[in-house]
Design an enzyme around this catalytic site. Structure first.
Site, PDB file in Angstrom:
ATOM      1  N   CYS A 104       0.829  -1.218   0.000  1.00  0.00           N
ATOM      2  CA  CYS A 104       0.000   0.000   0.000  1.00  0.00           C
ATOM      3  C   CYS A 104       0.863   1.269   0.000  1.00  0.00           C
ATOM      4  O   CYS A 104       1.474   1.589  -1.007  1.00  0.00           O
ATOM      5  CB  CYS A 104      -0.965  -0.057   1.174  1.00  0.00           C
ATOM      6  SG  CYS A 104      -2.383   1.002   0.944  1.00  0.00           S
TER       7      CYS A 104
ATOM      8  N   ARG B  58     -12.450   6.091  -0.758  1.00  0.00           N
ATOM      9  CA  ARG B  58     -11.539   5.177  -0.043  1.00  0.00           C
ATOM     10  C   ARG B  58     -12.007   3.757  -0.330  1.00  0.00           C
ATOM     11  O   ARG B  58     -13.161   3.401  -0.043  1.00  0.00           O
ATOM     12  CB  ARG B  58     -11.543   5.476   1.450  1.00  0.00           C
ATOM     13  CG  ARG B  58     -10.626   4.586   2.273  1.00  0.00           C
ATOM     14  CD  ARG B  58     -10.179   5.243   3.548  1.00  0.00           C
ATOM     15  NE  ARG B  58      -9.218   6.292   3.262  1.00  0.00           N
ATOM     16  CZ  ARG B  58      -7.904   6.037   3.145  1.00  0.00           C
ATOM     17  NH1 ARG B  58      -7.436   4.812   3.245  1.00  0.00           N
ATOM     18  NH2 ARG B  58      -7.069   7.037   2.893  1.00  0.00           N
TER      19      ARG B  58
ATOM     20  N   HIS C 211      -3.340  -5.650   2.357  1.00  0.00           N
ATOM     21  CA  HIS C 211      -2.974  -5.822   3.765  1.00  0.00           C
ATOM     22  C   HIS C 211      -3.541  -7.180   4.218  1.00  0.00           C
ATOM     23  O   HIS C 211      -4.086  -7.939   3.419  1.00  0.00           O
ATOM     24  CB  HIS C 211      -3.647  -4.726   4.607  1.00  0.00           C
ATOM     25  CG  HIS C 211      -3.146  -3.353   4.351  1.00  0.00           C
ATOM     26  ND1 HIS C 211      -1.932  -2.896   4.799  1.00  0.00           N
ATOM     27  CD2 HIS C 211      -3.728  -2.316   3.698  1.00  0.00           C
ATOM     28  CE1 HIS C 211      -1.783  -1.628   4.444  1.00  0.00           C
ATOM     29  NE2 HIS C 211      -2.855  -1.250   3.778  1.00  0.00           N
TER      30      HIS C 211
HETATM   31  N1  GLN Z   1      -2.084   6.837   2.518  1.00  0.00           N
HETATM   32  C1  GLN Z   1      -2.202   5.964   1.335  1.00  0.00           C
HETATM   33  C2  GLN Z   1      -3.646   5.938   0.782  1.00  0.00           C
HETATM   34  O1  GLN Z   1      -4.584   6.241   1.478  1.00  0.00           O
HETATM   35  C3  GLN Z   1      -1.793   4.547   1.701  1.00  0.00           C
HETATM   36  C4  GLN Z   1      -2.726   3.931   2.737  1.00  0.00           C
HETATM   37  C5  GLN Z   1      -2.232   2.581   3.244  1.00  0.00           C
HETATM   38  O2  GLN Z   1      -1.035   2.307   3.307  1.00  0.00           O
HETATM   39  N2  GLN Z   1      -3.212   1.706   3.676  1.00  0.00           N
HETATM   40  O3  GLN Z   1      -3.812   5.536  -0.382  1.00  0.00           O
END
Ligand code: GLN
Length: 244
Positions: free
Chosen positions: A96, A130, A195
């Site tokens: 990520c 998101r 993840h």
């Molecule tokens: N901050 C980055 C995003 O929101 C990565 C987030 C993360 O590592 N889960 O895309």
């Protein structure tokens, strides 16, 4: 050469800052799958201010934009060394936020662009949605072909040139929710939004990475002794095809 004489060195990059959703579980899995086989593991945590040295495998986890900002300058200042390691066959796994910094840049909302280390021909821009939920990916290089995990990101990553996806999304959003791709690979650099942490439920991918790291160190392909992964693949199968 017996597995009891083998060794790999692993570096965990910035674990105090980029370790979202227990991404350290990937390090635990890599170490344990080596130790179960009697393969010795040299391990080093790299924190802010530390110089990144030669290793067979580098891991970097995910994080919020703020933590990415804190890591970016340090990582970028060692870009040449890391690119040289990649060209020498070193294995990289970025999750990520760490994956986003493998590309040329990550452009957060309303902030300065974060320059990446360009070990992948890719770039990321912050999106308005998101992406949160389980992901199932179909790959063409693993057996079984699937990778499973959990995504939580607003960044939209686009691959270019010789950087290819890890696979095609069958459940979830992946890199950008538009092109159907998840993750990226260039040489032995692998990035993904998964993840979970990723590797405990994807032991076949963990072994794929360990094999590449051994090949980098010893200059030849070394077959790994199979392990009983019935428990791991039961966890893997329990997620396949499920969005939540
Ligand atoms: N901050 C980055 C995003 O929101 C990565 C987030 C993360 O590592 N889960 O895309």
């Amino acid at each position: 050469m017996s597995e009891r004489e083998l060794k790999i060195s692993i570096a965990h990059l910035y674990p105090k800052l980029l370790n979202l959703y227990g991404d350290i579980g990937n390090i635990i899995t890599l170490k344990q799958r080596c130790l179960w086989r009697g393969i010795d593991v040299e391990f080093e945590q790299i924190n802010i201010g530390d110089k990144i040295k030669e290793h067979d495998l580098y891991f970097i986890g995910g994080g919020q934009d703020k933590q990415q900002e804190e890591v970016q300058a340090e990582l970028y200042s060692q870009k040449q060394e890391l690119q040289s390691q990649l060209n020498d066959g070193a294995v990289f796994l970025g999750i990520c936020g760490g994956y986003q910094l493998f590309g040329h840049y990550y452009q957060p909302h309303g902030k300065d662009k974060l320059k990446g280390i360009s070990i992948m021909d890719a770039y990321t821009v912050a999106g308005d949605t998101r992406f949160i939920g389980n992901v199932t990916v179909k790959t063409d290089f693993l057996s079984p072909s699937t990778l499973v995990g959990f995504e939580n990101h607003s960044g939209l990553t686009y691959l270019q040139g010789e950087t290819k996806p890890l696979g095609v999304v069958s459940v979830g959003n992946g890199n950008n929710g538009r092109d159907g791709f998840e993750g990226g690979r260039y040489l032995n650099a692998f990035g993904t939004y998964l993840h979970g942490s990723l590797l405990p439920k994807n032991p076949h991918f963990a072994d794929y990475l360990i094999s590449l790291a051994l090949e980098k160190r010893y200059g030849k392909k070394i077959d790994l002794e199979p392990l009983d992964d019935s428990f791991e693949f039961a966890a893997h199968s329990s997620v396949i095809g499920k969005p939540y």
